[in-house]
Motif scaffolding. Structure first.
Motif, PDB file in Angstrom:
ATOM      1  N   GLU A 189       1.539  22.607 -10.003  1.00 52.51           N
ATOM      2  CA  GLU A 189       1.623  22.949  -8.656  1.00 52.51           C
ATOM      3  C   GLU A 189       0.945  21.817  -7.751  1.00 52.51           C
ATOM      4  OE1 GLU A 189      -0.349  26.762  -8.185  1.00 52.51           O
ATOM      5  OE2 GLU A 189       0.817  27.737  -9.163  1.00 52.51           O
ATOM      6  N   SER A 190       0.147  20.849  -8.265  1.00 50.83           N
ATOM      7  CA  SER A 190      -0.569  19.916  -7.415  1.00 50.83           C
ATOM      8  C   SER A 190       0.106  18.837  -7.508  1.00 50.83           C
ATOM      9  CB  SER A 190      -2.003  19.787  -8.159  1.00 50.83           C
ATOM     10  OG  SER A 190      -1.887  19.108  -9.403  1.00 50.83           O
ATOM     11  N   PHE A 191      -0.005  18.067  -6.218  1.00 58.89           N
ATOM     12  CA  PHE A 191       0.896  16.629  -6.084  1.00 58.89           C
ATOM     13  C   PHE A 191      -0.051  15.517  -6.249  1.00 58.89           C
ATOM     14  CE2 PHE A 191       3.369  19.987  -4.111  1.00 58.89           C
ATOM     15  CZ  PHE A 191       4.742  19.333  -4.292  1.00 58.89           C
ATOM     16  N   GLY A 192       0.289  14.241  -6.343  1.00 65.84           N
ATOM     17  CA  GLY A 192      -0.357  13.113  -6.334  1.00 65.84           C
ATOM     18  C   GLY A 192       0.420  11.976  -6.208  1.00 65.84           C
ATOM     19  N   CYS A 193      -0.065  10.751  -6.510  1.00 62.68           N
ATOM     20  CA  CYS A 193       0.592   9.329  -6.541  1.00 62.68           C
ATOM     21  C   CYS A 193       0.317   8.580  -7.749  1.00 62.68           C
ATOM     22  CB  CYS A 193       0.306   8.683  -5.102  1.00 62.68           C
ATOM     23  SG  CYS A 193       0.869   9.595  -3.708  1.00 62.68           S
ATOM     24  N   LEU A 194       1.221   7.857  -8.262  1.00 63.71           N
ATOM     25  CA  LEU A 194       1.244   7.122  -9.217  1.00 63.71           C
ATOM     26  C   LEU A 194       1.591   5.381  -8.655  1.00 63.71           C
ATOM     27  CD1 LEU A 194       1.089   6.005 -12.191  1.00 63.71           C
ATOM     28  CD2 LEU A 194       3.385   6.397 -12.436  1.00 63.71           C
ATOM     29  N   THR A 195       0.564   4.574  -8.803  1.00 62.52           N
ATOM     30  CA  THR A 195       0.691   3.179  -8.508  1.00 62.52           C
ATOM     31  C   THR A 195       0.823   2.445  -9.713  1.00 62.52           C
ATOM     32  OG1 THR A 195      -0.920   3.602  -6.509  1.00 62.52           O
ATOM     33  CG2 THR A 195      -0.614   1.405  -7.411  1.00 62.52           C
ATOM     34  N   ASP A 196       1.789   1.760  -9.712  1.00 60.63           N
ATOM     35  CA  ASP A 196       1.978   0.661 -10.650  1.00 60.63           C
ATOM     36  C   ASP A 196       1.682  -0.804 -10.352  1.00 60.63           C
ATOM     37  OD1 ASP A 196       3.058  -1.182 -12.680  1.00 60.63           O
ATOM     38  OD2 ASP A 196       5.043  -0.065 -12.878  1.00 60.63           O
ATOM     39  N   ILE A 197       0.553  -1.188 -10.660  1.00 62.61           N
ATOM     40  CA  ILE A 197      -0.188  -2.342 -10.172  1.00 62.61           C
ATOM     41  C   ILE A 197       0.615  -3.368 -10.353  1.00 62.61           C
ATOM     42  CG2 ILE A 197      -2.294  -3.771 -10.299  1.00 62.61           C
ATOM     43  CD1 ILE A 197      -3.917  -1.229 -10.954  1.00 62.61           C
ATOM     44  N   SER A 198       1.378  -3.380 -11.382  1.00 63.49           N
ATOM     45  CA  SER A 198       2.264  -4.622 -11.590  1.00 63.49           C
ATOM     46  C   SER A 198       3.347  -4.853 -10.688  1.00 63.49           C
ATOM     47  CB  SER A 198       2.727  -4.585 -13.161  1.00 63.49           C
ATOM     48  OG  SER A 198       3.737  -3.503 -13.033  1.00 63.49           O
ATOM     49  N   ARG A 199       3.797  -3.972  -9.885  1.00 67.78           N
ATOM     50  CA  ARG A 199       4.801  -3.906  -8.841  1.00 67.78           C
ATOM     51  C   ARG A 199       4.231  -4.287  -7.353  1.00 67.78           C
ATOM     52  NH1 ARG A 199       9.294   1.094 -10.010  1.00 67.78           N
ATOM     53  NH2 ARG A 199       9.370   0.646 -12.277  1.00 67.78           N
ATOM     54  N   CYS A 200       2.777  -4.363  -7.387  1.00 69.69           N
ATOM     55  CA  CYS A 200       2.372  -4.518  -6.048  1.00 69.69           C
ATOM     56  C   CYS A 200       2.288  -5.941  -5.632  1.00 69.69           C
ATOM     57  CB  CYS A 200       0.750  -3.922  -6.056  1.00 69.69           C
ATOM     58  SG  CYS A 200       0.120  -4.114  -4.269  1.00 69.69           S
ATOM     59  N   ILE A 201       2.861  -6.270  -4.470  1.00 72.72           N
ATOM     60  CA  ILE A 201       2.776  -7.631  -3.929  1.00 72.72           C
ATOM     61  C   ILE A 201       1.908  -8.145  -2.833  1.00 72.72           C
ATOM     62  CG2 ILE A 201       5.221  -7.743  -4.674  1.00 72.72           C
ATOM     63  CD1 ILE A 201       6.002  -7.410  -1.512  1.00 72.72           C
ATOM     64  N   GLY A 202       1.125  -7.156  -2.438  1.00 67.09           N
ATOM     65  CA  GLY A 202       0.028  -7.454  -1.509  1.00 67.09           C
ATOM     66  C   GLY A 202       0.742  -7.637  -0.164  1.00 67.09           C
ATOM     67  N   MET A 257      -8.970  -6.251  13.013  1.00 66.19           N
ATOM     68  CA  MET A 257      -9.204  -7.272  13.657  1.00 66.19           C
ATOM     69  C   MET A 257      -8.362  -8.506  13.248  1.00 66.19           C
ATOM     70  SD  MET A 257     -13.387  -7.154  13.613  1.00 66.19           S
ATOM     71  CE  MET A 257     -13.578  -8.592  14.442  1.00 66.19           C
ATOM     72  N   GLN A 258      -7.946  -8.521  11.933  1.00 67.32           N
ATOM     73  CA  GLN A 258      -7.007  -9.608  11.447  1.00 67.32           C
ATOM     74  C   GLN A 258      -5.453  -8.870  11.154  1.00 67.32           C
ATOM     75  OE1 GLN A 258      -9.805 -10.307   8.180  1.00 67.32           O
ATOM     76  NE2 GLN A 258      -8.862 -12.277   8.400  1.00 67.32           N
ATOM     77  N   PRO A 259      -4.550  -9.484  11.636  1.00 67.78           N
ATOM     78  CA  PRO A 259      -3.081  -9.009  11.489  1.00 67.78           C
ATOM     79  C   PRO A 259      -2.783  -9.006  10.083  1.00 67.78           C
ATOM     80  CG  PRO A 259      -3.014 -11.102  12.762  1.00 67.78           C
ATOM     81  CD  PRO A 259      -4.485 -11.108  12.336  1.00 67.78           C
ATOM     82  N   TYR A 260      -1.794  -7.749   9.638  1.00 71.20           N
ATOM     83  CA  TYR A 260      -1.531  -7.476   8.459  1.00 71.20           C
ATOM     84  C   TYR A 260      -0.705  -8.684   7.827  1.00 71.20           C
ATOM     85  CZ  TYR A 260      -2.592  -2.799   9.719  1.00 71.20           C
ATOM     86  OH  TYR A 260      -3.280  -1.712  10.250  1.00 71.20           O
ATOM     87  N   ASP A 261      -0.517  -9.698   8.259  1.00 73.03           N
ATOM     88  CA  ASP A 261       0.217 -11.068   7.535  1.00 73.03           C
ATOM     89  C   ASP A 261      -0.799 -11.666   7.335  1.00 73.03           C
ATOM     90  OD1 ASP A 261       0.011 -11.605  10.117  1.00 73.03           O
ATOM     91  OD2 ASP A 261       2.322 -12.138  10.289  1.00 73.03           O
ATOM     92  N   ASP A 262      -2.075 -11.738   7.876  1.00 75.48           N
ATOM     93  CA  ASP A 262      -3.073 -12.890   7.712  1.00 75.48           C
ATOM     94  C   ASP A 262      -3.872 -12.778   6.244  1.00 75.48           C
ATOM     95  OD1 ASP A 262      -5.261 -14.428   7.551  1.00 75.48           O
ATOM     96  OD2 ASP A 262      -6.157 -13.494   9.237  1.00 75.48           O
ATOM     97  N   LEU A 263      -3.393 -13.662   5.375  1.00 71.58           N
ATOM     98  CA  LEU A 263      -3.653 -13.581   3.962  1.00 71.58           C
ATOM     99  C   LEU A 263      -5.223 -13.855   3.786  1.00 71.58           C
ATOM    100  CD1 LEU A 263      -0.512 -15.073   2.023  1.00 71.58           C
ATOM    101  CD2 LEU A 263      -1.200 -12.796   2.599  1.00 71.58           C
ATOM    102  N   THR A 264      -5.875 -14.182   4.559  1.00 72.79           N
ATOM    103  CA  THR A 264      -7.333 -14.599   4.481  1.00 72.79           C
ATOM    104  C   THR A 264      -8.020 -13.481   4.239  1.00 72.79           C
ATOM    105  OG1 THR A 264      -7.831 -14.785   6.787  1.00 72.79           O
ATOM    106  CG2 THR A 264      -7.178 -16.893   5.957  1.00 72.79           C
TER     107      THR A 264
END
Length: 320
Positions: free
Chosen positions: A47-60, A78-85
């Motif tokens: 009955e309960s829900f959740g999420c599965l994160t596949d870390i190998s697929r995350c690109i940041g 404070m920093q834009p989402y495309d700011d990689l710093t």
């Protein structure tokens, strides 16, 4: 010379106290009829829900961070989402960032044989048996049948016990708000899938499908199939399947979890220890036993040091 009445009063008070202590200990030893043992309050996996994160697929890309901020109406970063710093330092969720993505250099090689970092999204794990719920003294934290750990601000008194209890250090507090501050954490976008039949915002926008939403039982099956199908690609472990009794948010990874800052935690639910201890203290009344024992010992030692002169003895030790 000390008068007789005073001596008698001191002796009577001590005797009465010792009797009271003995009576308290005797009554405390009586075992209650219904001693409570710890029981899991978790909803069934079916009955309960959740999420599965596949870390190998995350690109940041941090699109999950942006979607989470928008749906929860959080202030812009404070920093834009495309700011990689932003990846130059490891971050934790706080009152203005319910989920964050961190970068780790683990020596992993990509398909072209070049060094590639790992990106890890972190948020509330929505434990199957949450320590924060067990620690909350007002019922502001509850475990929903949907699988989400729900927070009710109207019941919160700001004790922040949930923050201390959480093994993942997730709940954050609005210290910057002097009036009516709240505890901030991921809600699993519970309203989205219970009312609107939509997945959480972060899972909806992920461009690489690194986040999969569904029934926890189904997610475990999916994770196990990926591990079996690609044993060389994945570490043979599903983080969250058994940690602290299990979590609604699950992870699989191509690198050891220790290299990406995941904690090594026991498999037993944390509330099992704390609640069993509480039940032992209050159901069997060990607290009064300890209290009366300590007070009796202290009083006994003090009475030996503070011996009162006899009523028929003079101050120099001679007979009157």
């Amino acid at each position: 010379m000390i008068s007789k009445p005073y001596t008698a009063v001191r002796q009577i008070n001590r005797r009465a106290f010792m009797k009271l202590g003995a009576a308290g200990v005797a009554s405390s030893l009586v075992r209650p009829k219904n001693a409570q043992a710890w029981e899991s309050k978790a909803p069934p996996d079916t009955e309960s829900f959740g999420c599965l994160t596949d870390i190998s697929r995350c690109i940041g890309c941090r699109k999950c961070e942006k979607a989470c901020s928008e749906i929860n109406k959080l202030p812009p970063p404070m920093q834009p989402y495309d700011d990689l710093t932003v990846f130059d330092q490891t971050r934790r969720p706080d009152a203005e960032h319910i989920t964050v993505v961190n970068r780790y250099h683990t020596g992993r090689l990509d398909e072209n044989g070049k060094l590639a970092p790992n990106y890890v999204k972190i948020q509330c794990m929505h434990c199957v048996d949450p320590a924060c719920v067990s620690a909350c003294i007002t019922g502001a934290m509850t475990k929903s049948d949907s699988g989400a750990v729900h927070y009710d601000a109207s019941k919160c008194i700001g004790c922040r016990y949930c923050m201390v209890a959480c093994p993942f250090e997730i709940p954050a507090y609005e210290y910057h708000k002097p009036l009516m501050p709240q505890v901030i954490k991921c809600t699993l976008c519970e309203a989205e899938f219970t009312r609107n039949n939509r997945p959480p915002a972060c899972a909806t926008v992920c461009p690489t499908e690194a986040i999969t939403f569904g029934k926890r039982s189904t997610l475990l099956e999916l994770a196990k199939k990926r591990l079996q199908k690609n044993p060389a690609q994945y570490v043979q472990h599903i983080y969250g399947e058994k940690e602290v009794g299990g979590t609604a948010w699950l992870y699989i990874s191509s690198v050891p979890f220790a290299k990406i800052n995941f904690l090594k935690l026991p498999h037993k639910p944390l509330p099992k220890l704390s609640e069993t201890l509480q039940h032992s203290l209050f159901s069997y009344l060990w607290s009064p036993i300890v209290l009366f024992t300590i007070l009796s010992v202290v009083l006994f030692k003090r009475s030996k040091k503070d011996v009162l002169p006899s009523s028929n003895t003079s101050e120099d030790g001679g007979k009157i």
